[in-house]
Write a protein that holds these residues in place. Structure first.
Motif, PDB file in Angstrom:
ATOM      1  N   MET A  59       1.082  -1.241   0.070  1.00 48.49           N
ATOM      2  CA  MET A  59       0.181  -0.097   0.073  1.00 48.49           C
ATOM      3  C   MET A  59       0.856   1.345  -0.031  1.00 48.49           C
ATOM      4  SD  MET A  59      -3.422  -0.787   0.275  1.00 48.49           S
ATOM      5  CE  MET A  59      -2.836  -1.804  -1.139  1.00 48.49           C
ATOM      6  N   LYS A  60       0.366   2.413  -0.626  1.00 46.02           N
ATOM      7  CA  LYS A  60       0.983   3.639  -0.706  1.00 46.02           C
ATOM      8  C   LYS A  60       0.476   4.095   0.960  1.00 46.02           C
ATOM      9  CE  LYS A  60       0.944   8.218  -2.503  1.00 46.02           C
ATOM     10  NZ  LYS A  60       0.405   9.181  -3.578  1.00 46.02           N
ATOM     11  N   PRO A  61       1.453   4.373   1.653  1.00 44.81           N
ATOM     12  CA  PRO A  61       1.160   4.850   3.074  1.00 44.81           C
ATOM     13  C   PRO A  61       0.582   6.179   2.995  1.00 44.81           C
ATOM     14  CG  PRO A  61       3.666   4.276   2.706  1.00 44.81           C
ATOM     15  CD  PRO A  61       3.107   4.193   1.625  1.00 44.81           C
ATOM     16  N   ASP A  62      -0.341   6.417   4.005  1.00 44.84           N
ATOM     17  CA  ASP A  62      -1.130   7.449   4.305  1.00 44.84           C
ATOM     18  C   ASP A  62      -0.347   8.149   5.454  1.00 44.84           C
ATOM     19  OD1 ASP A  62      -2.972   9.296   5.520  1.00 44.84           O
ATOM     20  OD2 ASP A  62      -4.648   8.321   4.703  1.00 44.84           O
ATOM     21  N   PRO A  63      -0.040   9.338   5.094  1.00 47.26           N
ATOM     22  CA  PRO A  63       0.772  10.246   6.033  1.00 47.26           C
ATOM     23  C   PRO A  63       0.114  10.601   7.491  1.00 47.26           C
ATOM     24  CG  PRO A  63      -0.025  11.561   4.445  1.00 47.26           C
ATOM     25  CD  PRO A  63      -0.215  10.087   3.919  1.00 47.26           C
ATOM     26  N   ARG A  64      -1.114  10.226   7.502  1.00 44.62           N
ATOM     27  CA  ARG A  64      -1.998  10.389   8.676  1.00 44.62           C
ATOM     28  C   ARG A  64      -1.787   9.356   9.456  1.00 44.62           C
ATOM     29  NH1 ARG A  64      -7.924  11.388   6.635  1.00 44.62           N
ATOM     30  NH2 ARG A  64      -7.130   9.775   5.079  1.00 44.62           N
ATOM     31  N   GLY A 118      -9.709   0.915  -0.730  1.00 40.58           N
ATOM     32  CA  GLY A 118      -9.820   1.709  -2.138  1.00 40.58           C
ATOM     33  C   GLY A 118      -8.458   1.436  -3.092  1.00 40.58           C
ATOM     34  N   GLN A 119      -7.268   1.587  -2.503  1.00 41.93           N
ATOM     35  CA  GLN A 119      -6.153   1.178  -3.328  1.00 41.93           C
ATOM     36  C   GLN A 119      -6.163  -0.331  -3.676  1.00 41.93           C
ATOM     37  OE1 GLN A 119      -2.061   2.482  -2.022  1.00 41.93           O
ATOM     38  NE2 GLN A 119      -3.024   3.485  -0.286  1.00 41.93           N
ATOM     39  N   ALA A 120      -6.520  -1.126  -2.626  1.00 39.67           N
ATOM     40  CA  ALA A 120      -6.391  -2.448  -2.997  1.00 39.67           C
ATOM     41  C   ALA A 120      -7.467  -2.908  -4.226  1.00 39.67           C
ATOM     42  CB  ALA A 120      -6.751  -3.252  -1.797  1.00 39.67           C
ATOM     43  N   LEU A 121      -8.732  -2.450  -3.917  1.00 37.98           N
ATOM     44  CA  LEU A 121      -9.934  -2.830  -4.860  1.00 37.98           C
ATOM     45  C   LEU A 121      -9.221  -2.346  -6.292  1.00 37.98           C
ATOM     46  CD1 LEU A 121     -12.821  -1.789  -2.838  1.00 37.98           C
ATOM     47  CD2 LEU A 121     -11.769  -4.249  -3.197  1.00 37.98           C
ATOM     48  N   ALA A 122      -8.785  -1.221  -6.368  1.00 34.18           N
ATOM     49  CA  ALA A 122      -8.099  -0.810  -7.754  1.00 34.18           C
ATOM     50  C   ALA A 122      -7.109  -1.884  -8.286  1.00 34.18           C
ATOM     51  CB  ALA A 122      -7.411   0.601  -7.725  1.00 34.18           C
ATOM     52  N   ILE A 123      -6.312  -2.303  -7.496  1.00 35.35           N
ATOM     53  CA  ILE A 123      -5.450  -3.162  -8.023  1.00 35.35           C
ATOM     54  C   ILE A 123      -6.134  -4.576  -8.306  1.00 35.35           C
ATOM     55  CG2 ILE A 123      -3.345  -4.830  -7.232  1.00 35.35           C
ATOM     56  CD1 ILE A 123      -2.527  -2.721  -5.301  1.00 35.35           C
ATOM     57  N   TYR A 124      -7.043  -5.002  -7.600  1.00 32.78           N
ATOM     58  CA  TYR A 124      -7.649  -6.229  -7.843  1.00 32.78           C
ATOM     59  C   TYR A 124      -8.692  -6.115  -9.204  1.00 32.78           C
ATOM     60  CZ  TYR A 124      -6.996  -7.107  -3.026  1.00 32.78           C
ATOM     61  OH  TYR A 124      -6.398  -7.309  -1.586  1.00 32.78           O
ATOM     62  N   ILE A 125      -9.123  -4.643  -9.324  1.00 32.74           N
ATOM     63  CA  ILE A 125      -9.934  -4.901 -10.580  1.00 32.74           C
ATOM     64  C   ILE A 125      -9.038  -4.930 -11.904  1.00 32.74           C
ATOM     65  CG2 ILE A 125     -11.028  -2.902 -11.973  1.00 32.74           C
ATOM     66  CD1 ILE A 125     -12.208  -2.021  -9.090  1.00 32.74           C
ATOM     67  N   LEU A 126      -7.889  -4.405 -11.583  1.00 30.04           N
ATOM     68  CA  LEU A 126      -6.861  -4.400 -12.634  1.00 30.04           C
ATOM     69  C   LEU A 126      -6.145  -5.637 -13.007  1.00 30.04           C
ATOM     70  CD1 LEU A 126      -5.047  -0.912 -12.084  1.00 30.04           C
ATOM     71  CD2 LEU A 126      -6.517  -1.407 -13.885  1.00 30.04           C
ATOM     72  N   CYS A 127      -6.031  -6.415 -12.059  1.00 30.46           N
ATOM     73  CA  CYS A 127      -5.439  -7.718 -12.227  1.00 30.46           C
ATOM     74  C   CYS A 127      -6.332  -8.701 -12.478  1.00 30.46           C
ATOM     75  CB  CYS A 127      -4.470  -8.076 -11.030  1.00 30.46           C
ATOM     76  SG  CYS A 127      -2.987  -7.061 -10.765  1.00 30.46           S
ATOM     77  N   TYR A 128      -7.482  -8.821 -11.950  1.00 26.84           N
ATOM     78  CA  TYR A 128      -8.447  -9.959 -11.842  1.00 26.84           C
ATOM     79  C   TYR A 128      -9.727  -9.725 -12.671  1.00 26.84           C
ATOM     80  CZ  TYR A 128      -5.952 -11.572  -7.727  1.00 26.84           C
ATOM     81  OH  TYR A 128      -4.924 -12.053  -6.601  1.00 26.84           O
ATOM     82  N   SER A 129      -9.748  -8.418 -13.053  1.00 28.35           N
ATOM     83  CA  SER A 129     -11.142  -8.094 -13.761  1.00 28.35           C
ATOM     84  C   SER A 129     -12.414  -8.945 -13.349  1.00 28.35           C
ATOM     85  CB  SER A 129     -10.919  -8.398 -15.336  1.00 28.35           C
ATOM     86  OG  SER A 129     -11.803  -7.635 -16.160  1.00 28.35           O
ATOM     87  N   PRO A 130     -12.766  -8.809 -11.942  1.00 27.51           N
ATOM     88  CA  PRO A 130     -14.015  -9.663 -11.456  1.00 27.51           C
ATOM     89  C   PRO A 130     -15.246  -8.863 -12.033  1.00 27.51           C
ATOM     90  CG  PRO A 130     -13.027  -8.106  -9.908  1.00 27.51           C
ATOM     91  CD  PRO A 130     -12.047  -7.977 -11.201  1.00 27.51           C
ATOM     92  N   GLN A 131     -16.204  -9.725 -12.105  1.00 32.79           N
ATOM     93  CA  GLN A 131     -17.575  -9.157 -12.423  1.00 32.79           C
ATOM     94  C   GLN A 131     -18.102  -8.571 -11.348  1.00 32.79           C
ATOM     95  OE1 GLN A 131     -18.060 -12.976 -14.356  1.00 32.79           O
ATOM     96  NE2 GLN A 131     -18.895 -12.093 -16.205  1.00 32.79           N
ATOM     97  N   LYS A 132     -17.648  -9.238 -10.112  1.00 32.69           N
ATOM     98  CA  LYS A 132     -18.159  -8.454  -8.954  1.00 32.69           C
ATOM     99  C   LYS A 132     -17.231  -8.712  -7.745  1.00 32.69           C
ATOM    100  CE  LYS A 132     -22.903  -8.921  -7.950  1.00 32.69           C
ATOM    101  NZ  LYS A 132     -23.182  -7.635  -7.719  1.00 32.69           N
ATOM    102  N   ILE A 133     -17.404  -7.791  -6.858  1.00 30.09           N
ATOM    103  CA  ILE A 133     -16.519  -7.929  -5.612  1.00 30.09           C
ATOM    104  C   ILE A 133     -17.239  -8.033  -4.597  1.00 30.09           C
ATOM    105  CG2 ILE A 133     -14.509  -6.875  -4.257  1.00 30.09           C
ATOM    106  CD1 ILE A 133     -13.519  -5.476  -6.942  1.00 30.09           C
ATOM    107  N   ILE A 134     -17.086  -8.953  -3.657  1.00 35.00           N
ATOM    108  CA  ILE A 134     -17.849  -9.240  -2.328  1.00 35.00           C
ATOM    109  C   ILE A 134     -16.908  -9.077  -1.319  1.00 35.00           C
ATOM    110  CG2 ILE A 134     -19.419 -10.753  -1.293  1.00 35.00           C
ATOM    111  CD1 ILE A 134     -19.611 -12.202  -4.046  1.00 35.00           C
ATOM    112  N   ILE A 135     -17.378  -8.308  -0.154  1.00 33.42           N
ATOM    113  CA  ILE A 135     -16.551  -7.960   0.811  1.00 33.42           C
ATOM    114  C   ILE A 135     -17.087  -8.546   2.300  1.00 33.42           C
ATOM    115  CG2 ILE A 135     -14.942  -6.523   2.218  1.00 33.42           C
ATOM    116  CD1 ILE A 135     -15.129  -4.646  -0.353  1.00 33.42           C
TER     117      ILE A 135
END
Length: 295
Positions: A160-165, A216-233
């Protein structure tokens, strides 16, 4: 097949959930067994199933674990921080005494399978299931098959890209990675920062914004890499906080308009919470047992 009784074992790091049910996802009975030493725990689970009359057993195990049937280590727990469990042959310890066909996969893969077979992802063949709790794990169904390779996805450990806070932005709770998703967003990471559970921090806007930013960062990675039709959390942290809803626009922001699909135009129905009232793992194990019996 409809009237054949099947077994399901959701093998977790703190408890084992043993259940029986049918191929349509109906659960007949279930019981929790504490996860203690490997031999004691496996023996207790095998004893529970012994007189149930099940025709096959589906096992969803905590990982890392060997899920490739061609591997000489198939069914073994791999290197894990859980004491005494590394290298334990969980599949063998159950299949041997029971003498029935067994299906074996990770706990998050079977949760993904449960949602794809019985839940909100029915009819889809490429689905990602993410659990955020004590740790973070991802199960992936790709073109109708649970994803394996040299082992199985360990997408909870993407950097992950660190959040400065964030006070633990580069010193997360993960013993392997200073700033991976699991180390920053899991229950352990939340406890390390604030000394509280995710649910206890749910009304703290900045805390939730930090966690949702990582998600949100991780979900963007997953969308780009796996191209899922749905993401369930699912998972305890996700279930007791608003991070799923908060992460949707952050995932879109991270993608910056690059992915243009109907799903991205309807994030409320694309990135969703689990739909089976916590039974997705057990129901996925029943489907795994059905497949093992057919094979």
């Amino acid at each position: 097949m409809e009237n054949v009784l099947l077994g399901a074992l959701e093998a977790g790091g703190t408890k084992m959930v043993c259940a029986t049910g049918f191929a349509d996802g109906t659960v007949v009975e279930s019981e929790q067994i504490p996860t203690t030493t490997p031999a004691e725990t496996a023996a207790a689970c095998a004893a529970w199933f012994q007189d149930k009359g099940i025709a096959a057993l589906g096992i969803g195990a905590f990982g890392p674990t060997a899920v490739n049937p061609a591997s000489p280590r198939y069914g073994q727990i791999l290197k894990t921080p859980k004491p005494h469990w590394s290298d334990f042959d969980l599949l063998g310890a159950l299949a041997g005494p029971l003498g029935i066909p067994c299906g074996y996969d990770t706990d998050v893969n079977v949760a993904c399978l449960g949602e794809a077979t019985f839940g909100c992802a029915q009819g889809l063949d490429t689905v990602l299931y993410l659990t955020i709790g004590t740790g973070v794990g991802a199960g992936v169904l790709s073109s109708g098959n649970l994803m394996h390779g040299m082992m199985h996805p360990e997408a909870g450990h993407v950097p992950m890209k660190p959040d400065p806070r964030d006070p633990i932005a580069t010193d997360s709770s993960c013993p392997f990675h200073p700033s991976c998703l699991e180390g920053l967003i899991s229950g352990a990471g939340i406890k390390k920062r604030w000394g509280k559970s995710g649910g206890e921090m749910a009304d703290e806007p900045e805390a939730m914004d930090i966690l949702a930013g990582y998600l949100g960062q991780a979900l963007a990675i997953y969308i780009l890499c796996y191209s899922p039709q749905k993401i369930i959390i699912g998972g305890g942290v996700a279930d007791h906080t608003p991070i799923v809803e908060l992460a949707r626009p952050k995932a879109a922001e991270a993608l910056n308009g690059y992915i243009v699909t109907p799903e991205m135009d309807d994030l409320e129905h694309y990135i969703v919470r689990n739909s089976l009232d916590g039974q997705q793992g057990i129901m996925g194990c029943l489907e795994l047992a059905r497949r093992a019996l057919e094979q």
